[in-house]
Write an enzyme that holds these catalytic residues in place. Structure first.
Site, PDB file in Angstrom:
ATOM      1  N   THR A   1       0.828  -1.195   0.000  1.00  0.00           N
ATOM      2  CA  THR A   1       0.000   0.000   0.000  1.00  0.00           C
ATOM      3  C   THR A   1       0.867   1.252   0.000  1.00  0.00           C
ATOM      4  OG1 THR A   1      -1.687   1.223   1.215  1.00  0.00           O
ATOM      5  CG2 THR A   1      -0.210  -0.100   2.543  1.00  0.00           C
TER       6      THR A   1
ATOM      7  N   SER B   1      -1.399   3.069  10.673  1.00  0.00           N
ATOM      8  CA  SER B   1      -2.360   2.241  11.422  1.00  0.00           C
ATOM      9  C   SER B   1      -1.711   0.869  11.553  1.00  0.00           C
ATOM     10  CB  SER B   1      -3.682   2.097  10.653  1.00  0.00           C
ATOM     11  OG  SER B   1      -3.489   1.279   9.512  1.00  0.00           O
TER      12      SER B   1
ATOM     13  N   TYR C   1      -2.925  -1.746  10.462  1.00  0.00           N
ATOM     14  CA  TYR C   1      -3.066  -2.348   9.121  1.00  0.00           C
ATOM     15  C   TYR C   1      -1.907  -1.926   8.214  1.00  0.00           C
ATOM     16  CZ  TYR C   1      -3.937  -2.168   4.205  1.00  0.00           C
ATOM     17  OH  TYR C   1      -3.739  -2.237   2.845  1.00  0.00           O
ATOM     18  N   HIS C   2      -1.712  -0.590   8.093  1.00  0.00           N
ATOM     19  CA  HIS C   2      -0.657  -0.134   7.182  1.00  0.00           C
ATOM     20  C   HIS C   2       0.700  -0.713   7.610  1.00  0.00           C
ATOM     21  CE1 HIS C   2      -3.730   3.050   6.167  1.00  0.00           C
ATOM     22  NE2 HIS C   2      -3.261   2.806   4.958  1.00  0.00           N
TER      23      HIS C   2
ATOM     24  N   LYS D   1       1.587  -4.152   6.375  1.00  0.00           N
ATOM     25  CA  LYS D   1       2.137  -4.154   5.006  1.00  0.00           C
ATOM     26  C   LYS D   1       3.631  -3.826   5.021  1.00  0.00           C
ATOM     27  CE  LYS D   1      -1.724  -4.600   2.533  1.00  0.00           C
ATOM     28  NZ  LYS D   1      -1.981  -5.717   1.637  1.00  0.00           N
TER      29      LYS D   1
HETATM   30  P1  NAD Z   1     -11.210  -7.183   0.357  1.00  0.00           P
HETATM   31  O1  NAD Z   1     -11.392  -7.208   1.831  1.00  0.00           O
HETATM   32  O2  NAD Z   1     -12.356  -6.842  -0.502  1.00  0.00           O
HETATM   33  O3  NAD Z   1     -10.618  -8.590  -0.138  1.00  0.00           O
HETATM   34  C1  NAD Z   1      -9.625  -9.317   0.547  1.00  0.00           C
HETATM   35  C2  NAD Z   1      -9.936 -10.802   0.364  1.00  0.00           C
HETATM   36  O4  NAD Z   1      -8.912 -11.567   1.010  1.00  0.00           O
HETATM   37  C3  NAD Z   1     -11.265 -11.206   0.993  1.00  0.00           C
HETATM   38  O5  NAD Z   1     -12.046 -11.924   0.063  1.00  0.00           O
HETATM   39  C4  NAD Z   1     -10.861 -12.066   2.183  1.00  0.00           C
HETATM   40  O6  NAD Z   1     -11.814 -13.065   2.481  1.00  0.00           O
HETATM   41  C5  NAD Z   1      -9.515 -12.627   1.735  1.00  0.00           C
HETATM   42  N1  NAD Z   1      -8.612 -12.986   2.844  1.00  0.00           N
HETATM   43  C6  NAD Z   1      -8.213 -12.192   3.873  1.00  0.00           C
HETATM   44  N2  NAD Z   1      -7.394 -12.888   4.702  1.00  0.00           N
HETATM   45  C7  NAD Z   1      -7.256 -14.138   4.165  1.00  0.00           C
HETATM   46  C8  NAD Z   1      -6.556 -15.307   4.556  1.00  0.00           C
HETATM   47  N3  NAD Z   1      -5.822 -15.345   5.674  1.00  0.00           N
HETATM   48  N4  NAD Z   1      -6.641 -16.412   3.774  1.00  0.00           N
HETATM   49  C9  NAD Z   1      -7.386 -16.401   2.636  1.00  0.00           C
HETATM   50  N5  NAD Z   1      -8.091 -15.310   2.216  1.00  0.00           N
HETATM   51  C10 NAD Z   1      -8.025 -14.202   2.992  1.00  0.00           C
HETATM   52  O7  NAD Z   1      -9.967  -6.199   0.079  1.00  0.00           O
HETATM   53  P2  NAD Z   1      -9.566  -5.442  -1.296  1.00  0.00           P
HETATM   54  O8  NAD Z   1     -10.076  -4.072  -1.213  1.00  0.00           O
HETATM   55  O9  NAD Z   1      -9.890  -6.296  -2.456  1.00  0.00           O
HETATM   56  O10 NAD Z   1      -7.998  -5.384  -1.112  1.00  0.00           O
HETATM   57  C11 NAD Z   1      -7.187  -6.419  -1.641  1.00  0.00           C
HETATM   58  C12 NAD Z   1      -5.722  -6.142  -1.336  1.00  0.00           C
HETATM   59  O11 NAD Z   1      -5.340  -4.907  -1.924  1.00  0.00           O
HETATM   60  C13 NAD Z   1      -5.419  -6.025   0.149  1.00  0.00           C
HETATM   61  O12 NAD Z   1      -4.179  -6.637   0.417  1.00  0.00           O
HETATM   62  C14 NAD Z   1      -5.346  -4.539   0.380  1.00  0.00           C
HETATM   63  O13 NAD Z   1      -4.496  -4.246   1.444  1.00  0.00           O
HETATM   64  C15 NAD Z   1      -4.792  -4.048  -0.947  1.00  0.00           C
HETATM   65  N6  NAD Z   1      -5.199  -2.654  -1.235  1.00  0.00           N
HETATM   66  C16 NAD Z   1      -6.535  -2.326  -1.346  1.00  0.00           C
HETATM   67  C17 NAD Z   1      -6.892  -1.005  -1.623  1.00  0.00           C
HETATM   68  C18 NAD Z   1      -8.325  -0.548  -1.734  1.00  0.00           C
HETATM   69  O14 NAD Z   1      -8.559   0.680  -1.857  1.00  0.00           O
HETATM   70  N7  NAD Z   1      -9.306  -1.435  -1.713  1.00  0.00           N
HETATM   71  C19 NAD Z   1      -5.880  -0.047  -1.809  1.00  0.00           C
HETATM   72  C20 NAD Z   1      -4.546  -0.426  -1.690  1.00  0.00           C
HETATM   73  C21 NAD Z   1      -4.212  -1.741  -1.408  1.00  0.00           C
HETATM   74  N1  USQ Z   2     -11.114  10.039   4.846  1.00  0.00           N
HETATM   75  C1  USQ Z   2     -11.984  11.099   5.040  1.00  0.00           C
HETATM   76  N2  USQ Z   2     -13.315  10.823   5.119  1.00  0.00           N
HETATM   77  C2  USQ Z   2     -13.815   9.550   4.980  1.00  0.00           C
HETATM   78  C3  USQ Z   2     -12.928   8.496   4.750  1.00  0.00           C
HETATM   79  C4  USQ Z   2     -11.586   8.765   4.705  1.00  0.00           C
HETATM   80  O1  USQ Z   2     -11.572  12.248   5.173  1.00  0.00           O
HETATM   81  O2  USQ Z   2     -15.039   9.393   5.070  1.00  0.00           O
HETATM   82  C5  USQ Z   2      -9.670  10.309   4.748  1.00  0.00           C
HETATM   83  C6  USQ Z   2      -8.839   9.531   5.757  1.00  0.00           C
HETATM   84  O3  USQ Z   2      -8.744  10.230   6.980  1.00  0.00           O
HETATM   85  C7  USQ Z   2      -7.518   9.407   5.020  1.00  0.00           C
HETATM   86  C8  USQ Z   2      -7.911   9.357   3.546  1.00  0.00           C
HETATM   87  O4  USQ Z   2      -9.238   9.860   3.480  1.00  0.00           O
HETATM   88  O5  USQ Z   2      -6.737  10.545   5.216  1.00  0.00           O
HETATM   89  C9  USQ Z   2      -7.886   7.965   2.952  1.00  0.00           C
HETATM   90  O6  USQ Z   2      -8.665   7.116   3.773  1.00  0.00           O
HETATM   91  P1  USQ Z   2      -9.307   5.764   3.176  1.00  0.00           P
HETATM   92  O7  USQ Z   2     -10.187   5.163   4.219  1.00  0.00           O
HETATM   93  O8  USQ Z   2      -9.867   6.012   1.840  1.00  0.00           O
HETATM   94  O9  USQ Z   2      -7.987   4.898   2.914  1.00  0.00           O
HETATM   95  P2  USQ Z   2      -7.034   4.103   3.891  1.00  0.00           P
HETATM   96  O10 USQ Z   2      -7.546   3.995   5.265  1.00  0.00           O
HETATM   97  O11 USQ Z   2      -5.640   4.608   3.707  1.00  0.00           O
HETATM   98  O12 USQ Z   2      -7.119   2.631   3.293  1.00  0.00           O
HETATM   99  C10 USQ Z   2      -7.489   2.327   1.939  1.00  0.00           C
HETATM  100  C11 USQ Z   2      -7.700   0.822   1.864  1.00  0.00           C
HETATM  101  C12 USQ Z   2      -6.387   0.117   2.179  1.00  0.00           C
HETATM  102  C13 USQ Z   2      -5.296   0.651   1.280  1.00  0.00           C
HETATM  103  C14 USQ Z   2      -5.183   2.170   1.342  1.00  0.00           C
HETATM  104  C15 USQ Z   2      -4.267   2.749   0.281  1.00  0.00           C
HETATM  105  O13 USQ Z   2      -8.726   0.408   2.767  1.00  0.00           O
HETATM  106  O14 USQ Z   2      -6.546  -1.284   2.000  1.00  0.00           O
HETATM  107  O15 USQ Z   2      -4.070   0.080   1.647  1.00  0.00           O
HETATM  108  O16 USQ Z   2      -6.473   2.742   1.058  1.00  0.00           O
HETATM  109  S1  USQ Z   2      -3.356   4.104   0.868  1.00  0.00           S
HETATM  110  O17 USQ Z   2      -4.291   5.094   1.419  1.00  0.00           O
HETATM  111  O18 USQ Z   2      -2.603   4.635  -0.230  1.00  0.00           O
HETATM  112  O19 USQ Z   2      -2.501   3.605   1.940  1.00  0.00           O
END
Ligand code: NAD
Ligand code: USQ
Length: 401
Positions: free
Chosen positions: A155, A190, A192-193, A196
């Protein structure tokens, strides 16, 4: 450069971990359509989390079994399913031994920053699930598929918001007269972050120790819902999260505007991030697979197409919303997160563009289409799920799960 257009995947086997999720489902269909032999590995834990939190996607989604059956019916293409948890190493090894992947795309992690900040239990689950799952994947590749190219979703948030330009994974530093190219400093915002960040370190070590090939894709925030394949039938529809835990900024603002809820800008709204359309996510994955990393290399690409502040996003949606007869509003809510609300942000993203990515940019047309789509499903929106429910600084459990 390998041509990743058309049926470039002929004869290549791609395992998609997390293939039932938002990015994974769209990618699985995209690659299957382009000739790759695709399997999905997923524990379905994400559907379970929705049940736990009492939230649901804006769009009604079919079960994974119905999804792959419909895909087969429409295209004749088979997507094999392995339902299980990659933290269960024996399960993962069996899947890898049976499927023998040439590439393994790893989306399968707990991906919500707010979810990871609910309380101690959710923080530990997030890091255990993500870090252990990735280590298991690395071991399974080392021992049972050493030629397999790992394409791991990282991420942009690994870098945080430093007051200097963000490079793609590595930075060349001169210190006391000596120079080296080192991993770019990481400051996840966080648990989460940070999971990664730990993954990136583990992958970097494993690529060197075991001569594995890996591409770490530091993806920005994804928006949108439709791709060429997911629109082929309602059963193939993708999820679109809008709730305060799993919903991401732009998707949330679109749904909020569609139902007449003010857009929830956290704090001052100067928080800037990289963003991309889900149609570009699937294409980036295709490009990374078609142009693999070398054995022993951890290659890092920053995967986003444009940078926006939260305030800019709310302005773009306000303009587009007004054009289609909605009445967009904005509120500044107290920021539940610990993050800079005004800061420098300039990140590089040239590697994927060089491989041939042609971005879908966030124009009025795309926003209007997204808004109209959200309006179609507005009766499914639960207003109570919209406001942020998790506070980074709270001292006790702030949401029930
Ligand atoms: P999502 O929650 O929709 O999908 C994740 C999938 O992984 C789910 O289907 C879940 O069941 C599966 N999963 C989680 N843990 C598992 C495990 N231990 N074994 C098997 N399956 C498992 O998430 P997404 O939005 O599709 O994100 C996918 C990936 O991309 C993530 O790694 C996320 O961090 C990354 N990412 C997402 C975004 C975004 O904006 N959605 C942005 C940047 C990075
Ligand atoms: N934010 C608002 N209002 C909202 C939601 C979010 O102001 O209602 C702000 C947050 O405070 C943050 C920014 O928007 O500053 C982004 O938040 P987000 O919830 O869209 O994104 P984030 O929590 O960073 O996570 C999402 C995905 C995660 C991925 C990440 C990419 O859930 O899986 O890794 O985006 S990145 O942001 O580049 O790290």
């Amino acid at each position: 450069l390998a041509d990743a257009g058309g049926a470039g995947g002929e004869g290549q086997r791609v395992m998609i971990i997390g293939g039932d999720g938002y990015c994974g489902w769209a990618t699985a269909l995209h690659l299957s359509k382009r000739g790759y032999e695709v399997c999905i590995v997923d524990s379905l834990v994400r559907r379970h989390m929705d049940l736990q939190l009492g939230s649901d996607t804006l769009t009604p989604i079919s079960s994974i079994y119905e999804r792959v059956a419909k895909w087969k019916e429409l295209t004749g293409l088979e997507i094999k399913l392995y339902i299980g948890d990659i933290c269960d190493y024996d399960f993962l090894v069996e899947a890898v031994k049976e499927f023998t992947p040439d590439a393994c795309v790893h989306f399968g992690e707990q991906r919500s920053a707010p979810y990871s900040m609910i309380d101690q239990k959710h923080a530990v689950f997030t890091q255990t699930n993500n870090v252990m799952g990735t280590i298991n994947t690395l071991y399974a590749i080392k021992d049972y598929a050493p030629e397999c190219h790992l394409v791991k979703l990282g991420t942009m948030g690994e870098y945080g918001t430093p007051n200097i330009d963000i490079e793609e994974g590595f930075i060349t530093i001169t210190h006391n007269g000596r120079t080296d190219t080192l991993p770019y400093p990481k400051q996840g915002g966080s648990f989460y972050h940070l999971s990664k960040v730990h993954d990136s370190h583990n992958i970097h070590f494993a690529t060197k120790a075991w001569n594995i090939a890996c591409t770490d894709l530091n993806q920005g925030v994804v928006y949108g819902v439709k791709t060429e394949e997911t629109i082929m039938d309602p059963v193939l529809m993708n999820r679109m999260d809008y709730d305060g835990v799993f919903g991401t900024a732009l998707n949330r603002f679109v749904v909020q505007t569609a139902v007449g809820h003010p857009m929830t800008v956290y704090g001052k709204g100067g928080q800037t991030r990289g963003y991309l359309d889900i149609r570009d996510t699937v294409r980036c994955l295709e490009l990374a697979i078609a142009n693999p990393a070398q054995r022993g290399e951890m290659r890092v690409f920053n995967q986003f197409t444009e940078m926006w502040s939260v305030n800019q996003l709310s302005e773009i949606i306000s303009t587009a919303g007004a054009k289609i007869g909605l009445t967009p509003e904005v509120i500044n809510v107290p920021n539940p997160r610990t993050e800079l609300e005004e800061h420098y942000y300039n990140a590089k993203n040239t590697s994927l563009l060089k491989l041939g990515l042609e971005p879908h940019l966030l124009g009025d047309e795309i926003v209007e289409t997204l808004l109209s789509f959200a309006v179609e499903y507005k009766d499914r929106v639960d207003y109570k799920a919209i406001m942020p429910a998790v506070d980074w600084k709270a001292r006790k459990e702030s949401v029930k799960a």
